[in-house]
Write a protein that holds these residues in place. Structure first.
Motif, PDB file in Angstrom:
ATOM      1  N   TYR A   1     -31.615   3.148  32.637  1.00  0.00           N
ATOM      2  CA  TYR A   1     -32.565   2.973  33.730  1.00  0.00           C
ATOM      3  C   TYR A   1     -32.412   4.098  34.730  1.00  0.00           C
ATOM      4  CZ  TYR A   1     -32.404  -1.554  31.627  1.00  0.00           C
ATOM      5  OH  TYR A   1     -32.446  -2.554  30.710  1.00  0.00           O
TER       6      TYR A   1
ATOM      7  N   ASP B   1     -30.454  -7.721  32.752  1.00  0.00           N
ATOM      8  CA  ASP B   1     -31.674  -7.581  31.961  1.00  0.00           C
ATOM      9  C   ASP B   1     -32.235  -8.965  31.652  1.00  0.00           C
ATOM     10  OD1 ASP B   1     -31.453  -4.811  31.768  1.00  0.00           O
ATOM     11  OD2 ASP B   1     -30.383  -4.891  29.859  1.00  0.00           O
TER      12      ASP B   1
ATOM     13  N   ASN C   1     -35.178  -5.373  34.578  1.00  0.00           N
ATOM     14  CA  ASN C   1     -33.794  -5.066  34.915  1.00  0.00           C
ATOM     15  C   ASN C   1     -33.681  -5.082  36.431  1.00  0.00           C
ATOM     16  OD1 ASN C   1     -31.850  -2.725  35.938  1.00  0.00           O
ATOM     17  ND2 ASN C   1     -30.979  -3.679  34.122  1.00  0.00           N
TER      18      ASN C   1
ATOM     19  N   ASN D   1     -26.097  -5.010  36.992  1.00  0.00           N
ATOM     20  CA  ASN D   1     -27.426  -4.910  36.391  1.00  0.00           C
ATOM     21  C   ASN D   1     -27.636  -6.097  35.475  1.00  0.00           C
ATOM     22  OD1 ASN D   1     -28.934  -2.132  36.842  1.00  0.00           O
ATOM     23  ND2 ASN D   1     -26.728  -1.762  36.910  1.00  0.00           N
TER      24      ASN D   1
END
Length: 146
Positions: free
Chosen positions: A6, A20, A48, A18
């Motif tokens: 990302y 997802d 995300n 992070n």
């Protein structure tokens, strides 16, 4: 699961989390310039979320992944985005475009993060609508706890 990189957010926090998620949802864009997107259609959105902070909670988490999934997936999966109050103001910046979806997710998450003792911040929300199209939303004013 395909591993994805990302866009990176530069920050001075000690921890970066992070998460997802996939959300299957339908929407339509109520504007004449939207072309065929004025019709109801669906996507499997790939999302995300990037959160950062300096303090962990009593369980050793910056934020519990389960909390994030419940906030986003729990609210939007298998729904029509236009039916959510967040997208019903009638203002064009609240039409359920990918841009607005990313912004609304960020705002919703930050509202929850503000309740946490360590005050982590949502730095970025990445929303992929199709294999070739995505949006990155970063709030302009991010609180700095340091």
């Amino acid at each position: 699961m395909i591993q994805q990189m990302y866009p990176q957010v530069f920050h001075d926090y000690q921890y970066e989390l992070n998460k997802d998620m996939h959300v299957s949802a339908a929407h339509f864009i109520p504007h004449e310039d939207a072309g065929t997107c004025r019709n109801v259609h669906g996507h499997t959105y790939f999302i995300n979320v990037t959160i950062a902070g300096d303090e962990l909670d009593d369980s050793g988490f910056l934020v519990n992944f389960k909390t994030l999934k419940k906030l986003v997936h729990g609210q939007f999966d298998h729904t029509v985005l236009n039916d959510h109050p967040a997208f019903q103001s009638g203002r064009s910046d609240d039409f359920p475009t990918t841009e607005a979806v990313a912004r609304k997710i960020c705002e919703m998450i930050q509202e929850e993060l503000d309740r946490l003792p360590g005050k982590p911040v949502c730095l970025q929300v990445f929303v992929r609508e199709t294999p070739t199209s995505y949006v990155v939303y970063r709030p302009k004013k991010v609180k700095n706890n340091g």
